[in-house]
Design an enzyme around this catalytic site. Sequence first.
Site, PDB file in Angstrom:
ATOM      1  N   LYS A  54       0.785  -1.219   0.031  1.00  0.00           N
ATOM      2  CA  LYS A  54       0.026  -0.036   0.154  1.00  0.00           C
ATOM      3  C   LYS A  54       1.062   1.128   0.057  1.00  0.00           C
ATOM      4  CE  LYS A  54      -4.417  -1.803   0.386  1.00  0.00           C
ATOM      5  NZ  LYS A  54      -5.366  -1.241  -0.773  1.00  0.00           N
ATOM      6  N   GLU A  87      -1.904  -0.770  -9.028  1.00  0.00           N
ATOM      7  CA  GLU A  87      -3.559  -0.534  -8.780  1.00  0.00           C
ATOM      8  C   GLU A  87      -3.908   0.600  -8.590  1.00  0.00           C
ATOM      9  OE1 GLU A  87      -7.001  -2.922  -5.974  1.00  0.00           O
ATOM     10  OE2 GLU A  87      -4.797  -3.444  -6.125  1.00  0.00           O
ATOM     11  N   LYS A 114     -14.663  -6.885  -6.927  1.00  0.00           N
ATOM     12  CA  LYS A 114     -14.895  -6.912  -5.616  1.00  0.00           C
ATOM     13  C   LYS A 114     -16.490  -7.182  -5.602  1.00  0.00           C
ATOM     14  CE  LYS A 114     -10.958  -4.233  -3.815  1.00  0.00           C
ATOM     15  NZ  LYS A 114     -10.685  -3.046  -3.266  1.00  0.00           N
ATOM     16  N   ASP A 153      -9.254  -0.525 -10.115  1.00  0.00           N
ATOM     17  CA  ASP A 153     -10.126  -0.930  -8.886  1.00  0.00           C
ATOM     18  C   ASP A 153     -11.304  -0.061  -8.649  1.00  0.00           C
ATOM     19  OD1 ASP A 153     -11.349  -2.095  -6.363  1.00  0.00           O
ATOM     20  OD2 ASP A 153      -9.459  -1.381  -5.252  1.00  0.00           O
ATOM     21  N   ASP A 169      -0.166  -0.846  -4.824  1.00  0.00           N
ATOM     22  CA  ASP A 169      -1.744  -0.394  -4.737  1.00  0.00           C
ATOM     23  C   ASP A 169      -1.682   1.298  -4.084  1.00  0.00           C
ATOM     24  OD1 ASP A 169      -4.537   0.270  -4.479  1.00  0.00           O
ATOM     25  OD2 ASP A 169      -4.906  -1.287  -3.186  1.00  0.00           O
TER      26      ASP A 169
END
Length: 357
Positions: free
Chosen positions: A161, A217, A266, A242, A189
């Site tokens: 992250k 991402e 998701k 995403d 991400d």
Amino acid sequence: MKIVDIKTVLLTAPLKTPFITSLRRVEALEDLVVIITCDDGTIGYGEGAPTPVITGETIDTMRAAIDYLKPFIIGKEIAELESILKNIHSKLLHNTTAKSALEIALYDLKAKAEKLPLYSVLGGTKTAFKTDITISMDHTEKMIADALQAVSLGYDTLKIKIGDDPIKDSERIIAIHDALPKEITLRLDANQGWEAHEAITLLQKIETYGIIAEFIEQPVRADDIEGLKQIKDAVKTPVLADESVFSLNDAKRLLELDAVDFINIKLDKCGGISKALELADLCAGYGVKCMLGCMLEGPVAIAAALHVASARAGTITMIDLDGVALLAHNPARGSVLFDESRLELSGEIGLGINTIS
């Protein structure tokens, strides 16, 4: 099997360590579990993880949405699943996490009615999976320590992250890369944390250093489709969308523009199992592979996602379902194996989740 009751309960569990991204910091899981009961006593479980900064939903809005949809579900036969799902998605706009929680419970009941594991009902056969694990954003030394700990637990793919500061981010990535065994795969991400020019500069820098991650991402804002396209055309690192993809129309727009390399599906974001399957099928038509990801979800939602991954294993080639691994303890009992990076479905009927504590 006629649906006679729908209730919700709060599922809470502490995390092993705070979950930190460029968008939020979370100390504990707080999800809403849906429990649907049929007239023969059969129970179906669903779950949704409210994520206000992404889906706009909270526990309270989820409960309100589910209460609103109850009259369109209670009294229906589970054999009428397609009609029930149509009601869920046509009678109320948005509220994708609430809809997903309802869908999961309904599909659990559908599979139990057919006395099959859900993946079989959906056409899948794959039962064993490997997930990455998230390394939360922190100071570099802490992220390195967390990454090394994950490797010691058997993870060979780490999702890093980043996204709060492009200069710090490049330093973090290089330092983490250098501290890890060479065979470890990195996923990056940024959670919408950069501008396109910042992403291009950073990625070109680490690529020159010899680091090409499996993907970057959502490097830019969800609505910055042009930015995603600019990044994809300028760097070697594949781009995964995403937050830019909630619906089929979102995905189709990106795919037609050739703006990304991969799509992250998701359940909470798209509205549930039926919509996730549709997204995977759309991407397959464009020859684009997908990742099955999660919010901060517990065992019910993660199990449901695994059943979807089984059903579309040819298109869903990446798994980011570490929600249970991030918890200090698993608040469910059932036949689904959650063993760090190893995730496995059983032949038990339905989701494979029996009780929630």
